[in-house]
Every structure is written in C-alpha cells, then in structure tokens.
Design an enzyme around this catalytic site. Structure first.
Site, PDB file in Angstrom:
ATOM      1  N   ASP A  49      12.101  -7.863  -4.129  1.00  0.00           N
ATOM      2  CA  ASP A  49      11.989  -6.460  -3.772  1.00  0.00           C
ATOM      3  C   ASP A  49      11.575  -6.350  -2.307  1.00  0.00           C
ATOM      4  O   ASP A  49      11.553  -7.363  -1.583  1.00  0.00           O
ATOM      5  CB  ASP A  49      11.006  -5.733  -4.701  1.00  0.00           C
ATOM      6  CG  ASP A  49       9.601  -6.331  -4.656  1.00  0.00           C
ATOM      7  OD1 ASP A  49       9.442  -7.445  -4.111  1.00  0.00           O
ATOM      8  OD2 ASP A  49       8.653  -5.692  -5.154  1.00  0.00           O
ATOM      9  N   ASP A  55       6.719  -9.268  -3.430  1.00  0.00           N
ATOM     10  CA  ASP A  55       5.729  -9.667  -4.427  1.00  0.00           C
ATOM     11  C   ASP A  55       6.417  -9.927  -5.763  1.00  0.00           C
ATOM     12  O   ASP A  55       5.885 -10.621  -6.627  1.00  0.00           O
ATOM     13  CB  ASP A  55       4.596  -8.646  -4.554  1.00  0.00           C
ATOM     14  CG  ASP A  55       5.033  -7.292  -5.083  1.00  0.00           C
ATOM     15  OD1 ASP A  55       6.241  -6.973  -5.016  1.00  0.00           O
ATOM     16  OD2 ASP A  55       4.164  -6.526  -5.552  1.00  0.00           O
ATOM     17  N   ASP A 109       8.842  -5.956  -0.584  1.00  0.00           N
ATOM     18  CA  ASP A 109       7.708  -6.699  -0.012  1.00  0.00           C
ATOM     19  C   ASP A 109       7.572  -8.095  -0.600  1.00  0.00           C
ATOM     20  O   ASP A 109       6.611  -8.801  -0.309  1.00  0.00           O
ATOM     21  CB  ASP A 109       6.405  -5.918  -0.209  1.00  0.00           C
ATOM     22  CG  ASP A 109       5.999  -5.801  -1.669  1.00  0.00           C
ATOM     23  OD1 ASP A 109       6.889  -5.789  -2.537  1.00  0.00           O
ATOM     24  OD2 ASP A 109       4.792  -5.707  -1.952  1.00  0.00           O
ATOM     25  N   SER A 123       6.383  -1.484  -2.135  1.00  0.00           N
ATOM     26  CA  SER A 123       6.938  -2.531  -2.992  1.00  0.00           C
ATOM     27  C   SER A 123       8.386  -2.221  -3.367  1.00  0.00           C
ATOM     28  O   SER A 123       9.252  -2.172  -2.509  1.00  0.00           O
ATOM     29  CB  SER A 123       6.052  -2.709  -4.232  1.00  0.00           C
ATOM     30  OG  SER A 123       6.398  -3.859  -4.955  1.00  0.00           O
TER      31      SER A 123
END
Length: 438
Positions: free
Chosen positions: A231, A235, A233, A93
């Site tokens: 960020d 999410d 990834d 992440s």
C-alpha cells in the site's frame, strides 16, 4: 475529543487532518520528547503537514530527524536506531489520496498505545504545552533511513541469496526498500507502479484482490516466481503465487505464523481471523492469542515472550524479535524466501480454507445496540469474548458482531468448517443483532 482511531489519526485533508492539527500534535508531542523521527508517504498534502508538525516540535525545543518520503516501518524502526523518544509517520496508509493522517511510534517500534494517545489528545484539547525559550528551539537534520532499513532486513532473513524472479507492485508508494533488498539478494525484480505519487495513478492504494489484478495476471502469465504488492506507506504486504493466485490474508497469516513459531509458542491475531489459522497451527502445537482489530493491539500482544509472530489478515505482519511495527518490506522479503525454499503454490495447498460469511448492517446508535447484543449473547452462550465487539466460539464455528470504528455500521461475521453450518451460524448472528435493535 477522540482524535485517534485504531491506526492513529486519519481522515480527509482540510477537514479531519489539517496543518493546525499537525502543529498542535508537534507541540503536544514535544512536551516530553527530546528527539523525534518524522517521515511521510508520497501524498502531496504530506509536505505541508510535515512542515507544520516539525514547526510544532522545534518550537517546543525538540530535535527532529527528517527521513523524508519513507515507508512507515522505516520510520517506526528509525526511532530506536536514532535513540529518539518517538516517531511520526504522516500517512493515510491504504486510504484514498484525499485522506492523510499521523501515526505515532514508540522506540520499540510499537505504535502509541491507548494511554499514550489519550495523553496527546488531552494536551491538544487543553493547550497544555509551552514554547521553548527563544534560544532553545529544536534542531533538524535529514537522514537516509532507507539504506539502514534494507540492511536490517537482510540481516534478519534466514537466507543468503535467492535466484528468484519477483514482480513488485509498489503501488506508487514508499515501499521501494523491498526492491532494494530483493535485488541485493540476487533476485530478478520487475516493478509495477514504482514511481512515488500520492495520487496513486497506477491503482488504488489498498492491495486488494481487485486492485492487484494486473500483478496477478503478469505473474500468472509470465515466468515470475512470486508477486508482491504494497500500500502507500508499505506497512501492508500482499502476495501472489507463481501461478497467479492471490493469497488471502488468512492463508498468508497461517504461512508466516507456521514458519515463525515453534511448538508451545503462540501467535497474536485479531478476533476476526479465520478458524483455519488456528487449525493449521494446532498441527504443530502452536496456539493463537486473540486481540482487538488493529495492529497496535496485535503488537501489544506480541510483546509476550512466548508470542513468536503477530499478524492481521488485512496485510499487517509483525515479527516481535525484530520490531513491533508492521513491516511490509520485511514481510515481502520473508515470503519471497519461503517461496524460494518451497513454492507458495505447494504451501497454500496445505492450509485449510473454510466458508466465511461477512455483512455490514446500518445501525443508528450502534453503541447502545452493541451493549444490548453483548448482554443478550453473554446470557445465552458460554464461550464469549468481548475484546472487540462480541465473539462467540461454538467449537465447530464462530460468529462476531462488531461496531465499525468510523461508520454507523455493525459488522457481522460467521465461519464454520462447512457451507451449511456457516449459513446457519450467520443466520443466528443476524438474529442476535435484529433482536437487539428492537
């Protein structure tokens, strides 16, 4: 053995996160899964971790749907789309490039809960898995889930077209689906750090105010209506108003919740959320449901039928009517639609902001100290919540003492509606911690 933290398994590659661990995780997950969706963020270590994970799954007789480099919410949503039993995102992440991790998803889009995590941990520790017969290994197919994700977001937005100018800082991550959707809606999109690169050369992965200075400067000095940052990834999502103002997490949460909830409904928020969110929502008779810190806990609370939205000030946003996975691209397009209807600068001016104090204190034996803190505070105060640490509601203020999940620290937070009261409550919280350490 405790492999899972609040956001799956995460840590330094070669130490906490290894190919051996990924292989074991695949074998453990394959015990009761016929099909698993697998994807990763752009980190180079994700390539061999994915190979090991897939090997463990297929050895167990589990079929694999490989979506390649993809946003974590793309993976989370794809579990249901492909009628799979689980999904795995190989990602750390917002962590630095030397880290990686593995996060598991249910068909609902919700991350594995504590029970599911313990089941996998127990299997890995005991080696309680068997390979399939020589002719029963699982298959593998590749699938472009990004296009399906973009289609889903377009169908979920309450708008048809936007003539907005948007700057999207992809953060060298996997959030390009945001650009796809905004362009398809007629937006004029300029990108920053759009080339996927797991070393994150453009800026550190976490979209903090400091890391988003270039985005804020470009939006504020140019003719853009809004800025978006993800960020690694995707999410998480953070936003910048047209005047260059970086929206705090609490303000963003308040805006999303106000737009999503109807009078009489609730929103799920972690225990460290600003009092300003509850005050702002109370104006339209919307309540808050407090949860432990971590999107998995917010998602669990968002399953309740009267919870219309869940969010964490760190940048994770959940619309349970669509998915229980924090969806940064959906959040990006939603906030762009809100801005197109009425500017973010006007909206944020209506959200109260209160002084909040935060500190981190080095504490040995933090578990024992927090037990003493809890005992002392519950004996002294009436309105105490122990969902995650110890939170005391004083009516006009609150304070929270919470052990760090990864470090020998206790986090101390206090908030009030005026500066003097915030200082006073913070001093009280520190005194409670000091007394428990004696």
């Amino acid at each position: 053995m405790a492999l899972f933290g609040t956001s799956g398994i995460r840590g330094p590659v070669g130490e906490t996160v290894t190919a051996d661990l990924a292989l074991s995780l695949g074998r453990a997950l394959g015990v009761d899964c016929d099909r698993v969706v697998v994807g990763r963020d752009p980190r180079a270590s994700g390539e061999f971790l994915q190979s090991a994970l897939v090997a463990g799954l297929r050895e167990s007789g589990t079929d694999v749907v490989d979506v390649g480099v993809a946003a974590t919410p793309t993976v989370g949503r794809a579990v249901g789309w492909r009628d799979a039993d689980a999904g795995v995102s190989i990602t750390a992440s917002h962590n630095p490039p030397e880290d990686n991790g593995l996060k598991l998803w249910q068909p609902s889009g919700q991350a594995f809960d504590s029970e599911g995590q313990r089941r996998i941990e127990d299997r890995i520790e005991s080696g309680a898995f068997e390979p399939a017969a020589w002719d029963g290994s699982g298959s593998i197919e590749t699938w472009d889930a990004r296009a399906r994700h973009a289609e889903a977001i377009r169908s979920e937005l309450d708008c048809e077209a936007m003539d907005s100018r948007v700057v999207v800082d992809v953060g060298n991550g996997a959030g390009g689906v945001t650009v796809d959707v905004l362009q398809s809606l007629g937006c004029h999109v300029e990108t920053l750090n759009a080339q996927p690169d797991g070393a994150f050369p453009g800026r550190p992965s976490e979209p903090t105010p400091e890391n988003c200075r270039s985005l804020a400067t470009l939006v504020g000095a140019g003719d853009a209506d809004i800025g978006i940052a993800h960020d690694g990834d995707a999410d998480r999502m953070r936003a910048v108003a047209g005047d260059g103002t970086y929206l705090t997490g609490d303000v963003t949460l308040a805006l999303f919740a106000r737009a999503a909830a109807e009078p009489g409904q609730r929103v799920a928020v972690p225990v460290d959320t600003s009092l300003a969110v509850a005050d702002y929502l109370a104006e339209i008779d919307v309540g808050v449901e407090y949860t432990p810190v971590g999107d998995v806990y917010v998602a669990e609370a968002a399953e309740a039928p009267d919870v219309a939205f869940g969010g964490e000030p760190s940048g994770a946003w959940i619309w349970p009517a669509h998915t229980l996975c924090p969806d940064g691209p959906l959040a990006a397009c939603t906030i762009a639609a809100l801005d197109a209807d009425r500017s973010l600068a006007e909206r944020i001016a209506e959200v109260p902001t209160y002084p909040i104090r935060r500190d981190s204190v080095d504490v040995e034996e933090k578990g024992a100290v927090m037990e003493r803190v809890s005992e002392r505070i519950r004996a002294e105060y009436d309105d105490v919540t122990t969902l995650d640490g110890v939170r005391v509601d004083l009516g006009d203020a609150w304070f929270l003492l919470r052990a760090s999940g990864t470090q020998s620290l206790v986090r101390v937070t206090a908030e009030a509606r005026d500066e003097a009261r915030a200082d006073e409550v913070m001093a009280t919280a520190r005194d409670c911690l000091s007394a428990a350490r004696e």
